[in-house]
Design an enzyme around this catalytic site. Structure first.
Site, PDB file in Angstrom:
ATOM      1  CG  ASP A  61     -14.493 -11.837  -9.769  1.00  0.00           C
ATOM      2  OD1 ASP A  61     -14.818 -10.902  -9.009  1.00  0.00           O
ATOM      3  OD2 ASP A  61     -14.632 -11.802 -11.012  1.00  0.00           O
ATOM      4  CG  ASN A  63     -16.677  -7.524  -8.457  1.00  0.00           C
ATOM      5  OD1 ASN A  63     -15.839  -8.359  -8.780  1.00  0.00           O
ATOM      6  ND2 ASN A  63     -16.370  -6.275  -8.173  1.00  0.00           N
ATOM      7  CG  ASP A  65     -13.317  -7.366 -10.625  1.00  0.00           C
ATOM      8  OD1 ASP A  65     -13.210  -8.564 -10.271  1.00  0.00           O
ATOM      9  OD2 ASP A  65     -12.998  -6.426  -9.881  1.00  0.00           O
ATOM     10  CG  ASP A  69     -14.289 -10.082  -4.874  1.00  0.00           C
ATOM     11  OD1 ASP A  69     -14.857 -10.952  -4.187  1.00  0.00           O
ATOM     12  OD2 ASP A  69     -14.608  -9.843  -6.060  1.00  0.00           O
ATOM     13  CG  ASP A 244       6.679  -9.426   2.835  1.00  0.00           C
ATOM     14  OD1 ASP A 244       6.379 -10.499   2.299  1.00  0.00           O
ATOM     15  OD2 ASP A 244       7.339  -8.532   2.268  1.00  0.00           O
ATOM     16  CD  GLU A 298       8.845 -14.029   3.079  1.00  0.00           C
ATOM     17  OE1 GLU A 298       8.922 -14.575   1.976  1.00  0.00           O
ATOM     18  OE2 GLU A 298       8.783 -12.794   3.209  1.00  0.00           O
TER      19      GLU A 298
HETATM   20  C1  NOJ Z   1       7.879 -11.877   0.257  1.00  0.00           C
HETATM   21  C2  NOJ Z   1       6.519 -12.107  -0.273  1.00  0.00           C
HETATM   22  O1  NOJ Z   1       6.071 -13.368   0.106  1.00  0.00           O
HETATM   23  C3  NOJ Z   1       6.611 -11.950  -1.784  1.00  0.00           C
HETATM   24  O2  NOJ Z   1       5.428 -12.329  -2.424  1.00  0.00           O
HETATM   25  C4  NOJ Z   1       6.958 -10.528  -2.066  1.00  0.00           C
HETATM   26  O3  NOJ Z   1       7.206 -10.378  -3.450  1.00  0.00           O
HETATM   27  C5  NOJ Z   1       8.191 -10.067  -1.300  1.00  0.00           C
HETATM   28  N1  NOJ Z   1       8.231 -10.536   0.052  1.00  0.00           N
HETATM   29  C6  NOJ Z   1       8.259  -8.573  -1.259  1.00  0.00           C
HETATM   30  O4  NOJ Z   1       7.248  -8.090  -0.408  1.00  0.00           O
HETATM   31 CA    CA Z   2     -13.760  -9.119  -8.029  1.00  0.00          CA
END
Ligand code: NOJ
Ligand code: CA
Length: 599
Positions: A61, A63, A65, A69, A244, A298
């Site tokens: 982080d 800043n 919060d 980031d 993903d 993935e």
């Molecule tokens: C796989 C991602 O690695 C996971 O973090 C996510 O919750 C699901 N796909 C849905 O996008």
């Molecule tokens: Ca931040």
């Protein structure tokens, strides 16, 4: 000591695809002649890469919060360069309402407000390039956020032009006369995968959270939108994508109910849609093939036997995928069981058998969806945490396939001592608690928490431990980190490890350097020398007569191990204890000892 002769030979043949030779330009050795192959493999920069995954929310982080980031990442690029990794995989950095920590995107061309601005992204990317590293970003395109403008339009009326960007179905009347969803698909995050929307009295499909509606890839306009987003980021200079849950983009025609058998492994059905390969080939043809990029999918729902369908380079789909066999080897549902080493070893032997010279593998035991390596597979007690963390880094960096390290692995970070459900942030954990503990009572609270503690995704998501100062240096002293810092940060942190020659960090650095200079670790053959041994994993990596022997003791118990066939170990290059046992046949290994020999 590192074998410099191998490196010299390699450089002379200009087989290392250096960053300088990357964009748009193919190195001479990549011409289509058999002579340029290495052990039958086409040399590629992404085969030689060591990838480091950053989960931006938890990295640094800048800043105060309490949320990591992009500027925070830029601050630590020297740290990563020194470690030696050369590709960064950034988990989603796009605008998102954070139902699933960024895996629910509301604008693919904007930066998440918590993470900064596009200028911060550009500065980070420039910093990465200056240091001769590359960046791959997370393409989350099976679904969007329900706050994405496409979905806002789509749900507004049945005749909206965006209606067909998602899957809408009217539902059906159930036996009790009530309206039911179209089919019995279950969401990964509990409950039905269909959500009723009163605005148009139809249900939409969401394999994940209610706020993650699935995109309809059968609509050619959806595909063109995704391709255009990909070009936007590639043209900015990113070097590729981690994709993903990419195998599940093609839905089953008609989406009939799953059989009870299919319900046990929904993803096998989801990943077997009839147009999966056609859409990936189109993506490759229209986008990926135009850039010198890398793609790693993935591969939820894909078995090892199916892996070549996605990665065989003659099919022009993806470069590599994540196969979860190893990560899940000691997992039964949510439960983590003791590791059976022979099961783990069999996976690597199977990969060697099933994947051919046109395929490429990945090696990893962690990511943002899995618990910490050293707590799950190793021994995170004070006595063996360092040794076992080093052993796993050595294994990942010497097996065949592109290695992926998750942030904090290089420090030997451990699971978090979670106690109550309120300690967790993850939507998956919270929804399952509501469903299984509070609603259906299929598990007691204690049982559920006991299982979750070992496998929760939040174990990986606690903030990076940079220093022994307040909040581990992840954020300012007065800020509240978005997820609690592991209390062991006082003894496990980067500030302590970077100057310590015996740290996990410096061991990982040495391993990466050794790998960078040893083509046998990238392209060489793999052979498990003793697959049935319950405690020892000993294997060779061999390329053009150069052979390396790697041995790991997967136990806190010491062992005197005799190498098979009177083999001699050779010259030790690296070890996680100060051992000096060269050329012997009998090796005296301490608990979690791991050594690399040149034979
Ligand atoms: C796989 C991602 O690695 C996971 O973090 C996510 O919750 C699901 N796909 C849905 O996008
Ligand atoms: Ca931040």
């Amino acid at each position: 000591m590192i074998q410099t002769s191998v490196l010299a030979a390699l450089l002379a043949a200009s087989l290392i695809t250096s960053p300088a030779a990357s964009h748009g330009q193919q190195v001479a050795s990549e011409r289509d002649t058999a002579s340029h192959l290495i052990n039958g493999y086409e040399p590629k920069w992404w085969k030689e890469a060591v990838v480091y995954q950053i989960y931006p929310r938890s990295f640094q982080d800048s800043n105060g919060d309490g949320i990591g980031d992009l500027k925070g990442i830029t601050q630590h690029l020297d740290y990563l360069q020194k470690l030696g990794v050369n590709v960064i995989w950034l988990s989603p950095h796009f605008a998102s309402p954070n139902a699933d920590n960024g895996y629910d995107i509301s604008d693919y061309r904007a930066i998440m407000a918590d993470f900064g601005t596009m200028a911060d992204f550009d500065a980070m990317l420039a910093g990465i390039k200056q240091r001769h590293m590359r960046l791959i970003i997370d393409l989350v395109a099976n679904h969007t956020s329900d706050e994405h403008k496409w979905f806002v339009e789509s749900r507004s009326s049945k005749d909206n032009p965006y209606r067909d960007f998602y899957f809408w179905r009217p539902g059906k009347t159930g036996p009790d006369g009530k309206l039911e969803p179209h089919n019995n698909y279950r969401s990964v995050f509990s409950g039905s995968a269909w959500q009723f929307d009163p605005k148009t009295n139809e249900y939409y499909l969401h394999y994940f959270a209610v706020k993650q509606p699935d995109l309809n890839w059968d609509n050619p306009k959806v595909r063109q939108e995704v391709f255009s987003i990909m070009r936007f980021w590639l043209d900015k200079g990113v070097d590729g994508f981690r994709m993903d849950v990419i195998p599940i983009i093609s839905k089953q025609p008609g989406m009939p109910d799953l059989t009870p058998e299919q319900l046990k492994n929904e993803f096998a059905v989801f990943a077997a849609g009839p147009h999966r390969d056609e859409y990936l080939q189109q993506m490759n043809r229209e986008v990926l093939s135009k850039y010198n990029d890398m793609s790693v999918g993935e591969a939820a729902g894909i078995t090892l036997a199916q892996e070549p369908e996605l990665v065989d380079d003659r099919r022009h789909e993806l470069n590599e995928i994540f196969n979860f066999d190893a990560v899940r080897v000691n997992r039964r549902g949510r439960k983590v069981e003791p590791l059976v080493l022979t099961d783990l070893k069999a996976i690597y032997t199977n990969h060697e058998k099933v994947l051919g010279k046109h395929d490429w593998d990945t090696v990893f035991l962690s990511n943002h969806d899995n618990p910490r390596i050293v707590s799950t597979f190793g021994d995170d007690s004070p006595e063996f945490r360092v040794a076992s963390a080093k052993l796993f880094e050595a294994m990942i960096l010497t097996l065949k396939g592109t290695p992926y390290l998750f942030q904090g692995d290089e420090l030997g970070m451990t699971n978090y001592p979670f106690k109550t459900i309120s300690d967790y942030n993850d939507i998956e954990a919270k929804n399952a608690w509501k469903d299984e503990v509070e609603t259906r009572h299929t598990l007691s609270a204690d049982q559920y928490l006991a299982e979750l503690r070992g496998s929760s995704r939040d174990n990986a998501r606690t903030p990076m431990q940079w220093t022994n100062g307040p909040n581990a240096g992840f954020t300012t002293a007065s800020a509240k980190p978005w997820l609690a810092v592991n209390p062991n940060y006082t003894s496990i942190n980067a500030a302590q490890e970077t100057p310590d020659p015996n740290s996990v960090y410096n061991y990982t650095r040495q391993l990466i350097a050794l790998r960078a200079q040893t083509p046998a670790f990238v392209y060489g053959g793999f052979k498990d020398l003793d697959p049935n041994h319950p405690q020892i994993f000993v294997y060779t990596r061999t390329l053009n007569g150069d052979q390396y022997l790697i041995i790991h003791n997967f136990s806190s118990q010491p062992i005197d191990y005799t190498l098979p066939d009177n083999m001699k170990a050779g010259t030790m290059l690296l070890a996680n204890y100060s051992s000096h046992e060269n050329s012997s046949t009998i090796l005296h290994l301490k608990g979690w000892e791991s050594r690399i020999y040149k034979q």
